[in-house]
Scaffold this motif. Sequence first.
Motif, PDB file in Angstrom:
ATOM      1  N   VAL A 119      -6.115   3.987  10.511  1.00 43.35           N
ATOM      2  CA  VAL A 119      -7.275   3.993   9.618  1.00 43.35           C
ATOM      3  C   VAL A 119      -6.766   3.617   8.237  1.00 43.35           C
ATOM      4  N   TYR A 120      -7.668   3.042   7.409  1.00 46.02           N
ATOM      5  CA  TYR A 120      -7.258   2.535   6.109  1.00 46.02           C
ATOM      6  C   TYR A 120      -8.238   2.978   5.026  1.00 46.02           C
ATOM      7  N   SER A 121      -7.746   3.002   3.812  1.00 54.43           N
ATOM      8  CA  SER A 121      -8.601   3.285   2.664  1.00 54.43           C
ATOM      9  C   SER A 121      -7.894   2.852   1.394  1.00 54.43           C
ATOM     10  N   LYS A 162      -3.284  -0.942  -0.082  1.00 56.43           N
ATOM     11  CA  LYS A 162      -4.205  -0.107   0.689  1.00 56.43           C
ATOM     12  C   LYS A 162      -3.430   0.976   1.432  1.00 56.43           C
ATOM     13  N   TYR A 163      -3.992   2.174   1.440  1.00 53.71           N
ATOM     14  CA  TYR A 163      -3.352   3.279   2.149  1.00 53.71           C
ATOM     15  C   TYR A 163      -3.634   3.172   3.653  1.00 53.71           C
ATOM     16  N   GLU A 186       1.372   8.600   6.864  1.00 49.39           N
ATOM     17  CA  GLU A 186       0.768   7.866   5.758  1.00 49.39           C
ATOM     18  C   GLU A 186       1.740   6.823   5.215  1.00 49.39           C
ATOM     19  N   SER A 187       1.189   5.711   4.758  1.00 50.68           N
ATOM     20  CA  SER A 187       2.009   4.672   4.141  1.00 50.68           C
ATOM     21  C   SER A 187       1.106   3.796   3.274  1.00 50.68           C
ATOM     22  N   ILE A 188       1.724   2.883   2.549  1.00 58.38           N
ATOM     23  CA  ILE A 188       0.983   1.954   1.700  1.00 58.38           C
ATOM     24  C   ILE A 188       1.312   0.538   2.132  1.00 58.38           C
ATOM     25  N   ARG A 189       0.274  -0.250   2.357  1.00 54.90           N
ATOM     26  CA  ARG A 189       0.463  -1.638   2.766  1.00 54.90           C
ATOM     27  C   ARG A 189       0.807  -2.500   1.551  1.00 54.90           C
ATOM     28  N   LEU A 214     -14.662   6.413   2.514  1.00 53.56           N
ATOM     29  CA  LEU A 214     -13.978   7.698   2.460  1.00 53.56           C
ATOM     30  C   LEU A 214     -12.522   7.482   2.070  1.00 53.56           C
ATOM     31  N   SER A 215     -11.924   8.497   1.452  1.00 54.69           N
ATOM     32  CA  SER A 215     -10.503   8.419   1.141  1.00 54.69           C
ATOM     33  C   SER A 215      -9.703   8.558   2.431  1.00 54.69           C
ATOM     34  N   LEU A 216      -8.440   8.200   2.373  1.00 55.64           N
ATOM     35  CA  LEU A 216      -7.600   8.251   3.567  1.00 55.64           C
ATOM     36  C   LEU A 216      -7.516   9.681   4.110  1.00 55.64           C
ATOM     37  N   ARG A 217      -7.341  10.649   3.240  1.00 51.44           N
ATOM     38  CA  ARG A 217      -7.161  12.024   3.702  1.00 51.44           C
ATOM     39  C   ARG A 217      -8.467  12.640   4.211  1.00 51.44           C
TER      40      ARG A 217
END
Length: 236
Positions: free
Chosen positions: A41-43, A27-28, A20-23, A60-63
């Motif tokens: 995948v992104y969210s 955006k996750y 997981e990371s943040i752009r 949908l959320s990232l998780r």
Amino acid sequence: MSGKPGMRRDSKHRVLRRGESIRANGKYQFKYHINGKPHFVYSWRLEPTDPQPVGTKPDLSLREKEKLIGYDLDNQLDPLGKNITVNELVERYLSTKTGAKNNTKNNYGFVKNLLKKQAFGDLKISKIKTSDAKLFLIKLQQEDKKGYSTIKTVRGVLRPAFQMAVDDDVLNKNPFGFELVGVVVNDSVTREAVTKDQMRKFLKFVHDDAVYCKYYEVAYILFHTGMRISDDYGKI
């Protein structure tokens, strides 16, 4: 774990998991690998309870997406193949039908063109349920006024195409694996090319005519067996 140095967190101080990371735009992102190749995948949301940012499309959320990917990989399904559209699936399926006759190829082309004009053709195959498949065929009949034979032809392509996706472990179930009976109305009319009265009159004419009487036996066989005239041509 919260005390480990170098652990990444988001703006809410939540620990980000592996991959997981943040752009830069907030955006996750989740990174995973299939056969050694990276995919993403992104969210805009990390957890399902996070509010959807104003001006962004509901998603949908990232998780939640991570769980779906994990399920697919655990079940040896291809999460990328599930993202293709109905049109792309049909195109892939028809590319395997190399030995089809011209008439069959024409039917394939008809179905492809019909689907390209339908919103259903742009849907992702992973999103289509059995009820969606049934409602699509019902729409063709009730709204688009397509005949039963046309709908049967369309289903005759979609059903094996989706079965191919099941056989390739892309989908778990074929949404078109149902019978048409009870879903769409069979409005086909059985046409009687020649009535019994017309047949009797014709055979009588052949029998009584001085020129054509020699063909009576052949004419009788053709009417009563449905044999093609080319099959019986040697008798004439």
